[in-house]
Write a protein that holds these residues in place. Structure first.
Motif, PDB file in Angstrom:
ATOM      1  N   ALA A 191       0.831  -1.204   0.000  1.00  0.00           N
ATOM      2  CA  ALA A 191       0.000   0.000   0.000  1.00  0.00           C
ATOM      3  C   ALA A 191       0.864   1.253   0.000  1.00  0.00           C
ATOM      4  O   ALA A 191       0.536   2.246  -0.668  1.00  0.00           O
ATOM      5  CB  ALA A 191      -0.925  -0.002   1.220  1.00  0.00           C
ATOM      6  N   ALA A 192       1.964   1.225   0.738  1.00  0.00           N
ATOM      7  CA  ALA A 192       2.862   2.376   0.770  1.00  0.00           C
ATOM      8  C   ALA A 192       3.542   2.578  -0.581  1.00  0.00           C
ATOM      9  O   ALA A 192       3.677   3.710  -1.066  1.00  0.00           O
ATOM     10  CB  ALA A 192       3.920   2.181   1.863  1.00  0.00           C
ATOM     11  N   ILE A 193       3.959   1.492  -1.218  1.00  0.00           N
ATOM     12  CA  ILE A 193       4.606   1.579  -2.533  1.00  0.00           C
ATOM     13  C   ILE A 193       3.648   2.188  -3.557  1.00  0.00           C
ATOM     14  O   ILE A 193       4.020   3.065  -4.342  1.00  0.00           O
ATOM     15  CB  ILE A 193       5.067   0.182  -2.997  1.00  0.00           C
ATOM     16  CG1 ILE A 193       6.227  -0.311  -2.134  1.00  0.00           C
ATOM     17  CG2 ILE A 193       5.477   0.206  -4.471  1.00  0.00           C
ATOM     18  CD1 ILE A 193       6.588  -1.765  -2.366  1.00  0.00           C
ATOM     19  N   ALA A 194       2.402   1.726  -3.545  1.00  0.00           N
ATOM     20  CA  ALA A 194       1.433   2.169  -4.551  1.00  0.00           C
ATOM     21  C   ALA A 194       0.814   3.519  -4.237  1.00  0.00           C
ATOM     22  O   ALA A 194       0.255   4.170  -5.125  1.00  0.00           O
ATOM     23  CB  ALA A 194       0.320   1.129  -4.689  1.00  0.00           C
ATOM     24  N   GLY A 195       0.907   3.971  -3.000  1.00  0.00           N
ATOM     25  CA  GLY A 195       0.161   5.119  -2.536  1.00  0.00           C
ATOM     26  C   GLY A 195       0.706   6.480  -2.914  1.00  0.00           C
ATOM     27  O   GLY A 195       1.690   6.596  -3.663  1.00  0.00           O
ATOM     28  N   PRO A 196       0.099   7.539  -2.379  1.00  0.00           N
ATOM     29  CA  PRO A 196       0.459   8.920  -2.741  1.00  0.00           C
ATOM     30  C   PRO A 196       1.905   9.286  -2.454  1.00  0.00           C
ATOM     31  O   PRO A 196       2.490  10.106  -3.166  1.00  0.00           O
ATOM     32  CB  PRO A 196      -0.501   9.757  -1.882  1.00  0.00           C
ATOM     33  CG  PRO A 196      -1.638   8.854  -1.575  1.00  0.00           C
ATOM     34  CD  PRO A 196      -1.047   7.488  -1.452  1.00  0.00           C
ATOM     35  N   GLY A 199       4.289   7.114  -2.547  1.00  0.00           N
ATOM     36  CA  GLY A 199       5.103   6.169  -3.295  1.00  0.00           C
ATOM     37  C   GLY A 199       4.999   6.412  -4.788  1.00  0.00           C
ATOM     38  O   GLY A 199       5.319   7.487  -5.281  1.00  0.00           O
ATOM     39  N   LEU A 200       4.492   5.421  -5.507  1.00  0.00           N
ATOM     40  CA  LEU A 200       4.449   5.500  -6.968  1.00  0.00           C
ATOM     41  C   LEU A 200       3.187   6.173  -7.500  1.00  0.00           C
ATOM     42  O   LEU A 200       3.068   6.378  -8.711  1.00  0.00           O
ATOM     43  CB  LEU A 200       4.574   4.095  -7.564  1.00  0.00           C
ATOM     44  CG  LEU A 200       5.825   3.319  -7.139  1.00  0.00           C
ATOM     45  CD1 LEU A 200       5.870   1.979  -7.861  1.00  0.00           C
ATOM     46  CD2 LEU A 200       7.087   4.118  -7.404  1.00  0.00           C
TER      47      LEU A 200
END
Length: 557
Positions: free
Chosen positions: A187-192, A194-195
């Motif tokens: 979730a952190a990787i995909a989130g605002p 992150g990516l």
């Protein structure tokens, strides 16, 4: 829609979308696998595993070289309430003897009750004298079983994955990751912060699925968001690096990650005529991590592929490790290089910026911690250090592992006072993390500290050396000054004396230290992990034991 609590929840949510994977095998065969089909096949494989009598939480080793077979098996193991233990197949583990030795070691260390593989690999495993309690199962047989009506229920805090570290500096350890920690990191990787993944994003990856960046960063992130992705065989990339860039171009991909050596390999192997046929303008996230990031490599890649529409601003340097599920920090500012005085860095553990023309080492910014996560630089006493002071990188947050499997002592040492002690050294400047090296690999000469990756950075680029074909280490003896050794992989046609002289001069001028030995070897000599990182400790041990095949000469000082 509520957030998924387990990996099976994430796959079920993806199966309700039109998302899909395209898998490309080592021979170029491409197959489409919708998330809805993957859901059904996971239930079928899970049903077969459950029927064998496995108990929820049992570990199952996963040894499948085919991309699609691995993915189906992984989610089938998860659906059965079991814990996948991904292992490297023969093509990535080295020769058959090395594969057998390492596979047996990890199967026993994990306490696996079964191994899911292919008929060919199952025959190899049959010669390893595994305990009778370890069942051997093949993907094709498991697929034909009676499917589960729903995945076996697991709690978010239950173990979801046992990920063995690559062993670049020590014996591999089994990292215990829960469903909650994995999904927090994804979730952190995909989130605002992150990516910033959106429905229009498309991923492409050749990264091995038995390692965290390929499995978690690319596959699980795609399924968590429901986005389409192309998952390629790493063998295909290593054989033909342009296949990676072709896939990005053809699928109008927006996100793709790789280690530094992959960008170097493309610089060496992709011809100008091939660049002309590419369109990389859609590539908005060109991630780089898993090994030291070379600013020179990133700058050269951006320049070489600018004609194909690639933008240097797309680079996303990252820092992570298996014990933090995967990502600790990411930089969305492109390549930001801090050129610092190597003498002050080694002598005083302080990163002092220098102007152009002065001897320097360039370090790449890797961003800051994600929301709900923390990152600090601390001294030997645990006190937080000021900006630009080199110290131990520690982290905490929901992505951190539960511990090392069956190793309380190592867990207590690594997870101390609520913080994950990464074993890496770095500093913070302007809000970004800069990674210097690993604590246990520091070379001390006349009271000054030198980090092997910095010395290797000075050598990379010398004509004739293989991409990532350099390893530097110190040989430590009590009461004796550290001996500094560089092992190089070079083409046989090169004159060793010229290579040695050039390397010595580079290190002397850049870092102010003399190499005691330079060992010139043929390609393939330096031991590496299955993910391609050099095994610095093993290279040192082989050299000291006299078993490092040089194929050239040991050029003593």
């Amino acid at each position: 829609m509520s957030q998924p609590a387990t990996l099976s929840d994430a796959l079920w949510a993806a199966s309700r979308t039109e998302g899909h994977l395209e898998t490309i095998e080592h021979d170029g065969r491409a197959t489409n696998l919708s998330y809805s089909s993957l859901w059904r096949e996971a239930l079928a494989i899970g049903g077969s595993l459950a029927a064998l009598g496995h108990q929820p939480g049992d570990r199952v080793a996963l040894l499948v070289p085919e991309v699609q077979g691995f993915i189906r098996s992984f989610f089938g193991i998860v659906a059965a309430g079991l814990v996948p233990v991904p292992l490297a197949p023969p093509a990535q583990a080295g020769d058959v003897v090395t594969f057998g030795r390492r596979s047996r070691q990890l199967i026993l260390a994990s306490g696996a009750t079964a191994v899911v593989s292919t008929p060919e690999i199952t025959r190899l495993l049959g010669s390893l004298a595994l305990p009778k309690s370890v069942r051997l199962a093949t993907v094709d047989v498991l697929e034909s079983g009676r499917p589960l009506s729903a995945p076996i229920e697991r709690m978010a805090e239950a173990t979801a994955l046992l990920q063995f570290t690559s062993g670049s500096t020590a014996a591999p350890k089994g990292v215990v990751l829960t469903h909650a920690s994995l999904l927090a990191n994804v979730a952190a990787i995909a989130g605002p912060a992150g990516l910033q993944v959106s429905p229009s994003d498309v991923g492409v990856s050749w990264l091995p699925l038995y390692h965290d960046m390929g499995l978690i960063g690319m596959l699980l992130t795609a399924i968590y968001t429901g986005n389409p992705a192309v998952i390629m065989s790493p063998t295909l990339f290593l054989k033909r690096p342009t296949a990676w860039l072709d896939a990005i171009s053809r699928h109008r991909a927006t996100i793709s990650f790789a280690p530094n050596f992959a960008y170097e390999l493309c610089l060496r192997r992709v011809k100008p005529s091939q660049v002309a046929g590419l369109d990389l303008s859609s590539w908005r996230v060109a991630g780089c991590g898993a090994e030291p990031i070379r600013a020179e490599t990133m700058e050269a890649f951006a320049k070489s592929f600018e004609a194909a529409g690639f933008r240097a601003s797309s680079f996303v340097p990252s820092y992570g490790l298996a014990e933090h599920s995967l990502a600790v920090a990411m930089s969305r500012r492109g390549i930001v290089v801090d050129r610092v005085d190597p003498v002050r860095l080694g002598r005083d553990s302080v990163a002092i910026s220098v102007k152009n023309g002065s001897p320097s080492v360039g370090l790449v910014a890797c961003g800051s911690a994600f929301p709900d996560h923390d990152l600090r630089i601390v001294g030997d006493d645990g006190a937080v250090l000021a900006d630009r002071h080199v110290g131990h990188i520690v982290a905490r947050g929901p992505s951190v592992m539960a511990g090392y499997f069956d190793d309380q002592a190592a867990t207590a040492e690594t997870l101390a006072n609520g913080w994950l002690h990464t074993g890496d050294l770095g500093y913070v400047a302007d809000g970004s993390l800069f990674v210097c090296g690993r604590t246990k690999e520091v070379i001390i000469r006349q009271g000054r500290k030198y980090h092997p990756p910095d010395l290797e950075s000075a050598i990379v680029g010398v004509d004739g050396l293989r991409p990532s074909g350099v390893v530097v280490f110190g040989i430590h003896r009590v009461g004796v000054v550290d001996e500094v050794v560089a092992v190089l992989e070079a083409r046989a046609s090169l004159t060793s004396d010229l290579v040695v002289d050039h390397v010595r001069r580079r290190v002397r001028e850049t870092a102010g230290i003399e190499l005691d030995r330079v060992v010139v070897t043929p390609p393939g000599t330096i031991p590496r992990t299955t993910s391609g990182k050099v095994r610095r400790a093993e290279a040192r041990a082989r050299l000291e034991a006299g078993t490092l095949l040089t194929g050239g000469r040991d050029a003593a000082r």
